[in-house]
Design a protein around this motif. Structure first.
Motif, PDB file in Angstrom:
ATOM      1  N   LEU A  10      39.465  53.012  40.153  1.00 45.72           N
ATOM      2  CA  LEU A  10      40.837  53.172  39.666  1.00 45.72           C
ATOM      3  C   LEU A  10      41.722  53.592  40.836  1.00 45.72           C
ATOM      4  O   LEU A  10      41.376  54.535  41.574  1.00 45.72           O
ATOM      5  CB  LEU A  10      40.870  54.231  38.565  1.00 45.72           C
ATOM      6  N   THR A  89      44.380  44.087  38.260  1.00 50.73           N
ATOM      7  CA  THR A  89      43.362  44.689  37.402  1.00 50.73           C
ATOM      8  C   THR A  89      42.483  43.614  36.788  1.00 50.73           C
ATOM      9  O   THR A  89      42.974  42.675  36.154  1.00 50.73           O
ATOM     10  CB  THR A  89      44.033  45.513  36.289  1.00 50.73           C
ATOM     11  N   THR A 118      40.821  48.688  38.538  1.00 51.31           N
ATOM     12  CA  THR A 118      41.945  49.020  37.673  1.00 51.31           C
ATOM     13  C   THR A 118      43.067  49.592  38.521  1.00 51.31           C
ATOM     14  O   THR A 118      42.851  50.569  39.256  1.00 51.31           O
ATOM     15  CB  THR A 118      41.548  50.022  36.591  1.00 51.31           C
TER      16      THR A 118
END
Length: 121
Positions: A10, A89, A118
């Motif tokens: 992330l 993403t 992400t």
């Protein structure tokens, strides 16, 4: 031939990630290696590819932001992703084209397990 991908995660928009994918097993000769991605509800698409000689090909959406490279001695391909955007993403898959034998006539496709990237806005 097995492909093991790593490096997803992330990150905030504008950030960077580096993906790695190492090939192992009974390797004779790997031709092209590449990265594909698949976002929810979308088809898998080519992100970038690199031949054994170092020629590269990129999707228009990542040109200038992503860099693919490989270490032939380690049978490993990398994807440096900079200036990431939320639309990057996806699950990223590595791919390798492997010559089956010394005839160099048959290419087999191998895929890694996928790594999630992400990008938050």
């Amino acid at each position: 031939v097995q492909l093991q991908a790593s490096g997803g995660g992330l990150v905030q928009a504008g950030g960077s990630l580096r993906l790695s994918c190492a090939a192992s097993g009974s390797i004779f000769s790997i031709n092209a290696m590449g990265w594909y991605r698949q976002a929810p509800g979308k088809q898998r698409e080519l992100v970038a590819a690199i031949t054994s000689g170092g020629s590269t090909n990129y999707a228009d959406s990542v040109k200038g932001r992503f860099t693919i490279s490989r270490d032939n001695a380690k049978n490993t391909v990398y994807l440096q992703m900079d200036s990431l955007k939320p639309e990057d993403t996806a699950v990223y898959y590595c791919n390798a084209e492997h010559y089956r034998d010394s005839d160099y006539e048959v290419l087999d496709d191998y895929w890694g397990q996928g790594t999630q990237v992400t990008v938050s806005s």
